[in-house]
Design a protein around this motif. Structure first.
Motif, PDB file in Angstrom:
ATOM      1  N   GLY A  45       9.600   8.571   3.595  1.00  0.00           N
ATOM      2  CA  GLY A  45       8.996   7.541   3.029  1.00  0.00           C
ATOM      3  C   GLY A  45       7.924   7.676   2.195  1.00  0.00           C
ATOM      4  N   ALA A  46       7.207   8.846   1.925  1.00  0.00           N
ATOM      5  CA  ALA A  46       6.026   8.923   1.187  1.00  0.00           C
ATOM      6  C   ALA A  46       6.252   8.475  -0.414  1.00  0.00           C
ATOM      7  CB  ALA A  46       5.335  10.338   1.368  1.00  0.00           C
ATOM      8  N   ASP A  47       5.381   8.026  -0.934  1.00  0.00           N
ATOM      9  CA  ASP A  47       5.635   7.803  -2.420  1.00  0.00           C
ATOM     10  C   ASP A  47       5.139   8.819  -3.265  1.00  0.00           C
ATOM     11  OD1 ASP A  47       6.020   4.463  -2.348  1.00  0.00           O
ATOM     12  OD2 ASP A  47       4.233   4.985  -0.779  1.00  0.00           O
ATOM     13  N   GLY A  48       4.507   9.860  -2.534  1.00  0.00           N
ATOM     14  CA  GLY A  48       4.079  11.076  -3.229  1.00  0.00           C
ATOM     15  C   GLY A  48       3.476  12.038  -2.436  1.00  0.00           C
ATOM     16  N   VAL A  49       2.840  12.915  -3.048  1.00  0.00           N
ATOM     17  CA  VAL A  49       2.096  13.954  -2.198  1.00  0.00           C
ATOM     18  C   VAL A  49       0.669  14.073  -2.910  1.00  0.00           C
ATOM     19  CG1 VAL A  49       3.839  15.139  -0.876  1.00  0.00           C
ATOM     20  CG2 VAL A  49       3.331  15.981  -3.234  1.00  0.00           C
ATOM     21  N   ALA A  50      -0.426  14.765  -2.128  1.00  0.00           N
ATOM     22  CA  ALA A  50      -1.633  15.072  -2.753  1.00  0.00           C
ATOM     23  C   ALA A  50      -1.950  16.490  -2.087  1.00  0.00           C
ATOM     24  CB  ALA A  50      -2.865  14.008  -2.182  1.00  0.00           C
ATOM     25  N   LEU A  51      -2.268  17.223  -3.267  1.00  0.00           N
ATOM     26  CA  LEU A  51      -2.377  18.616  -2.736  1.00  0.00           C
ATOM     27  C   LEU A  51      -3.707  19.180  -2.936  1.00  0.00           C
ATOM     28  CD1 LEU A  51       0.511  19.938  -4.971  1.00  0.00           C
ATOM     29  CD2 LEU A  51       0.656  19.257  -2.999  1.00  0.00           C
ATOM     30  N   PHE A  52      -4.295  19.548  -1.630  1.00  0.00           N
ATOM     31  CA  PHE A  52      -5.676  19.769  -1.529  1.00  0.00           C
ATOM     32  C   PHE A  52      -5.764  21.335  -1.394  1.00  0.00           C
ATOM     33  CE2 PHE A  52      -9.491  20.604   1.126  1.00  0.00           C
ATOM     34  CZ  PHE A  52     -10.417  19.968   0.082  1.00  0.00           C
ATOM     35  N   VAL A 101       0.975  -1.027  -0.167  1.00  0.00           N
ATOM     36  CA  VAL A 101       0.243   0.137  -0.187  1.00  0.00           C
ATOM     37  C   VAL A 101       0.811   0.997  -0.230  1.00  0.00           C
ATOM     38  CG1 VAL A 101      -1.860   1.225   1.111  1.00  0.00           C
ATOM     39  CG2 VAL A 101      -1.788  -1.238   1.248  1.00  0.00           C
ATOM     40  N   SER A 102       0.806   2.216  -0.968  1.00  0.00           N
ATOM     41  CA  SER A 102       1.485   3.210  -0.996  1.00  0.00           C
ATOM     42  C   SER A 102       0.934   4.402  -0.162  1.00  0.00           C
ATOM     43  CB  SER A 102       1.816   3.882  -2.518  1.00  0.00           C
ATOM     44  OG  SER A 102       0.337   4.132  -3.132  1.00  0.00           O
ATOM     45  N   LEU A 103       1.568   5.281  -0.103  1.00  0.00           N
ATOM     46  CA  LEU A 103       1.043   6.700   0.771  1.00  0.00           C
ATOM     47  C   LEU A 103       1.517   7.753   0.321  1.00  0.00           C
ATOM     48  CD1 LEU A 103       1.468   7.028   4.630  1.00  0.00           C
ATOM     49  CD2 LEU A 103       2.261   8.862   3.321  1.00  0.00           C
ATOM     50  N   HIS A 104       0.607   8.814   0.160  1.00  0.00           N
ATOM     51  CA  HIS A 104       0.745   9.877  -0.530  1.00  0.00           C
ATOM     52  C   HIS A 104       0.259  11.048   0.583  1.00  0.00           C
ATOM     53  CE1 HIS A 104       1.343   8.239  -4.658  1.00  0.00           C
ATOM     54  NE2 HIS A 104       0.365   7.342  -4.067  1.00  0.00           N
ATOM     55  N   ALA A 105       1.334  11.854   0.813  1.00  0.00           N
ATOM     56  CA  ALA A 105       1.006  12.853   1.882  1.00  0.00           C
ATOM     57  C   ALA A 105      -0.046  13.870   1.624  1.00  0.00           C
ATOM     58  CB  ALA A 105       2.332  13.434   2.608  1.00  0.00           C
ATOM     59  N   GLY A 106      -1.079  13.914   2.071  1.00  0.00           N
ATOM     60  CA  GLY A 106      -1.945  14.968   1.672  1.00  0.00           C
ATOM     61  C   GLY A 106      -1.584  16.279   2.555  1.00  0.00           C
ATOM     62  N   LEU A 107      -1.518  17.148   1.629  1.00  0.00           N
ATOM     63  CA  LEU A 107      -1.190  18.768   2.206  1.00  0.00           C
ATOM     64  C   LEU A 107      -2.322  19.850   2.002  1.00  0.00           C
ATOM     65  CD1 LEU A 107       2.449  18.710   0.672  1.00  0.00           C
ATOM     66  CD2 LEU A 107       1.826  17.536   2.697  1.00  0.00           C
ATOM     67  N   PHE A 108      -2.328  20.638   3.093  1.00  0.00           N
ATOM     68  CA  PHE A 108      -3.365  21.631   2.910  1.00  0.00           C
ATOM     69  C   PHE A 108      -2.963  22.978   2.439  1.00  0.00           C
ATOM     70  CE2 PHE A 108      -6.495  24.165   5.543  1.00  0.00           C
ATOM     71  CZ  PHE A 108      -7.817  23.748   4.911  1.00  0.00           C
ATOM     72  N   ILE A 109      -3.078  23.062   1.204  1.00  0.00           N
ATOM     73  CA  ILE A 109      -2.552  24.217   0.432  1.00  0.00           C
ATOM     74  C   ILE A 109      -2.870  25.533   1.168  1.00  0.00           C
ATOM     75  CG2 ILE A 109      -2.410  25.351  -1.798  1.00  0.00           C
ATOM     76  CD1 ILE A 109      -0.767  22.741  -1.446  1.00  0.00           C
TER      77      ILE A 109
END
Length: 335
Positions: free
Chosen positions: A310-317, A283-291
């Protein structure tokens, strides 16, 4: 992305192109919103018109497209009117349909009920039949907040140093009967529900099984399944009955919104490390960031810190909060 029909294909093409130029490769597009009918007062399970236009645009930009759905939080008029029994019930005996906690629209479906799971699976199955769609993204897939993140409590004038009965869900007849069959006990008669391990795990499991049902539906049609979850496994378990590190998903997007927890941006990598350590490797993890609470000059450091942790990516909200300076800053790291 929160696409609106009035924007049209050319606007969406520009938005996708702007994301791709900044090094972003995936768009989560809200197409089924349980909080309201997307257009007008009638219930639209899936906004097919928007999705059908966006899919070829995303393909031309080289972007993956995932369909983002608001799941268990639901105040759609048809569901409220026709399925009153589907709604979660507090320890006080109040249905979230009729007396929602915190705000009037905080109406939640009970994840233990088979009809609720069937309802969600029908939406997932409808979405999963779209060619070119990469996956389904679950949001609000949890119980209502028994405890709010510390940064949000002042907004409601709350002191939540323990689990209060008006915010403690779900004690509906289905949950009570299922728990009684498993343990011989009624959750309403527990001395201390917050510390009763069997009752705590029962509610974790009810959400986990709902996720598993939607995941099986998505994968039967060859789609990925992901979810937006609370910031860390420990906070998610405590606040919203999510044991997301045990869920059958392809990826998690934990909402590591530092502002909600009265933390600085430097807290984000710490939360990432906890999540990565708890998850299985598959299971990959993409860190959710609060723009809205990240200045453009802070964004590269937070992205780099997440990836280094160690995050596989980021998610921009979310797209609507991204300024040109944010896109430029993201591109410095991801481009």
């Amino acid at each position: 992305m929160h696409p609106q029909r009035t924007e049209g294909a050319e606007t969406w093409r520009q938005q996708l192109g702007r994301m791709r130029a900044a090094g972003l490769d995936t768009a989560m597009v809200l197409v089924a919103d349980g909080r309201r009918a997307l257009y007008g007062s009638r219930y639209l399970p899936v906004d097919s018109e928007v999705l059908e236009q966006l899919l070829p645009l995303a393909a031309r930009e080289g972007m993956e497209l995932h369909a983002w759905i608001v799941a268990l939080r639901c105040n759609l008029p048809s569901i409220v009117a026709e399925h009153a029994d589907w709604y979660s019930v507090s320890r006080n005996g109040d249905s979230s349909r009729d007396q929602p906690p915190y705000i009037p629209s905080y109406q939640w479906l009970c994840p233990t009920r088979r009809d609720v799971r069937g309802f969600l699976c029908s939406i997932v199955d409808e979405l999963a039949q779209y060619d070119g769609l990469m996956g389904i993204h679950l949001d609000y897939i949890r119980h209502p907040d028994v405890i709010l993140p510390v940064g949000l409590r002042p907004k409601y004038g709350l002191v939540q140093d323990r689990e209060l009965p008006e915010y403690d869900f779900c004690y509906c007849p289905v949950c009570r009967q299922a728990f009684s069959q498993q343990t011989g006990r009624d959750p309403l008669e527990l001395d201390d529900p917050a510390s009763d391990e069997e009752w705590v795990r029962f509610r974790w499991r009810s959400v986990r099984e709902t996720v598993a049902a939607t995941a099986a539906t998505a994968r039967a049609r060859g789609k990925h399944i992901t979810a937006a979850v609370f910031a860390t496994p420990s906070l998610a378990r405590q606040y919203v009955r999510q044991e997301w590190d045990q869920w059958d998903l392809d990826a998690v997007l934990p909402m590591i919104y530092h502002y909600y927890y009265d933390q600085p941006p430097s807290w984000v990598p710490e939360a990432v490390r906890e999540g990565v350590a708890a998850l299985p490797d598959r299971v990959s993890l993409h860190a959710g960031l609060f723009i809205p609470r990240l200045e453009p000059d802070e964004l590269p450091r937070v992205i780099e810190g997440s990836l280094d942790s160690g995050a596989d990516g980021v998610a921009l909200f979310s797209y609507g909060a991204m300024t040109p300076a944010h896109f430029q800053a993201a591109g410095e790291v991801l481009g």
